[in-house]
Design an enzyme around this catalytic site. Sequence first.
Site, PDB file in Angstrom:
ATOM      1  N   LYS A 130       0.880  -1.165   0.000  1.00  0.00           N
ATOM      2  CA  LYS A 130       0.000   0.000   0.000  1.00  0.00           C
ATOM      3  C   LYS A 130       0.916   1.213   0.000  1.00  0.00           C
ATOM      4  CE  LYS A 130      -4.180   1.376   2.482  1.00  0.00           C
ATOM      5  NZ  LYS A 130      -4.985   1.629   1.299  1.00  0.00           N
TER       6      LYS A 130
HETATM    7  N1  PPE Z   1      -7.648  -2.254  -2.459  1.00  0.00           N
HETATM    8  C1  PPE Z   1      -7.101  -1.018  -2.444  1.00  0.00           C
HETATM    9  C2  PPE Z   1      -6.402  -0.526  -3.658  1.00  0.00           C
HETATM   10  C3  PPE Z   1      -7.201  -0.245  -1.290  1.00  0.00           C
HETATM   11  O1  PPE Z   1      -6.662   0.974  -1.275  1.00  0.00           O
HETATM   12  C4  PPE Z   1      -7.884  -0.740  -0.164  1.00  0.00           C
HETATM   13  C5  PPE Z   1      -8.010   0.090   1.078  1.00  0.00           C
HETATM   14  C6  PPE Z   1      -8.446  -2.032  -0.232  1.00  0.00           C
HETATM   15  C7  PPE Z   1      -8.297  -2.753  -1.397  1.00  0.00           C
HETATM   16  C8  PPE Z   1      -9.149  -2.652   0.946  1.00  0.00           C
HETATM   17  O2  PPE Z   1      -8.244  -2.939   1.988  1.00  0.00           O
HETATM   18  P1  PPE Z   1      -8.695  -2.934   3.519  1.00  0.00           P
HETATM   19  O3  PPE Z   1      -8.966  -1.529   3.919  1.00  0.00           O
HETATM   20  O4  PPE Z   1      -7.546  -3.527   4.226  1.00  0.00           O
HETATM   21  O5  PPE Z   1      -9.921  -3.777   3.611  1.00  0.00           O
HETATM   22  N2  PPE Z   1      -8.098   1.482   0.843  1.00  0.00           N
HETATM   23  C9  PPE Z   1      -7.838   2.411   1.932  1.00  0.00           C
HETATM   24  C10 PPE Z   1      -7.588   3.807   1.407  1.00  0.00           C
HETATM   25  C11 PPE Z   1      -8.737   4.425   0.724  1.00  0.00           C
HETATM   26  C12 PPE Z   1      -8.546   5.883   0.473  1.00  0.00           C
HETATM   27  O6  PPE Z   1      -9.390   6.430  -0.195  1.00  0.00           O
HETATM   28  O7  PPE Z   1      -7.598   6.506   0.961  1.00  0.00           O
HETATM   29  C13 PPE Z   1      -8.951   2.385   2.953  1.00  0.00           C
HETATM   30  O8  PPE Z   1     -10.016   1.842   2.706  1.00  0.00           O
HETATM   31  O9  PPE Z   1      -8.728   2.922   4.046  1.00  0.00           O
END
Ligand code: PPE
Length: 316
Positions: free
Chosen positions: A157
């Site tokens: 990330k």
């Molecule tokens: N894919 C991506 C690309 C992603 O950024 C997130 C989280 C997820 C999947 C889901 O991961 P999880 O939160 O562990 O279930 N995205 C983070 C950032 C979003 C933003 O706009 O900034 C979030 O949801 O906090």
Amino acid sequence: MQASDQIWMNGKFVPWEDAQVHVLTHALHYGTSVFEGVRCYDTELGPAVFRHRDHVDRLFASARAYFMDLPFTADEIQSATLELISRNGLRSCYIRPIAYRGYGSMGLFPLTVDVDVTIACWEWGLYLGEDGKRDGIRGKISSWRRISPNALIPYAKAGGQYLNSILAKVEAHNAGYDEAILLDHLGNVCEGTGENIFVIRDGEIATPPMTSSILEGITRASIIKIAADMGHTVVEREIAADELALADEVFLTGTAAEMVPVREIDDRPVGEGKPGEITKALLEVYEDALHGRDERYTDWLDPVPEGPSGGKADAA
Ligand code: PPE
């Protein structure tokens, strides 16, 4: 955005407005940052951070992927976060830890630049809105493909990687949709711009595997566990793009968005064009888990210690 009182910067609690960086900060130029999105909920056990350690561990995994040594331990980040929430007097909030290459030198060789770490938290509503969560959202398959493992590191990330999400998000928005669904470099279903995706057909719940270039979401893992506990079959497998047109139900999962039904993809209704039964049943248990109402999942909550909140910021 909704400001709170203090931000933790490199070990110190500073007033929100003083949490500044130099314009020659390396990460601002090259995207050399890794971050997390975490949420704290007002639960039956008091304010508590959902799957806190899993997020901190993923932050360190992302950092390792980009050769970043964090000058703090996972325990230090975790306890600083809890204290920050308490100092800000928040019962529920979004939490953004970020580690980034700071100020010191320019150029693409980053290993001589120190890594700074900050943690901020503030009140942030649902990413795709309360009505999106209730009624479902309209998705568009993006013309942009998700970053491939040939070019970047999808499981990390990292700040720079989000330019890919931003291109897809803007395209979907400008075309009048709520969210983009990206395919991976091979053309299989991958994920949303900031959410993982689940596709349900004939009772099978499928979600793309790690090998489809996804970010391995913590909400995704929670939903897989909850679904299995409810007796469903969850399959991690490659999903062809055209399976989306056949799906009975589709939903997205992420920390910021939580769990959001998709009611339409590319102007075609998903199932009956409203949140389906399996989606709604999962959402209910997931909500209970977030708020400490289901004993099976209270291990996922890291309570914010009660204590005198609102401590003064440290001197600069
Ligand atoms: N894919 C991506 C690309 C992603 O950024 C997130 C989280 C997820 C999947 C889901 O991961 P999880 O939160 O562990 O279930 N995205 C983070 C950032 C979003 C933003 O706009 O900034 C979030 O949801 O906090």
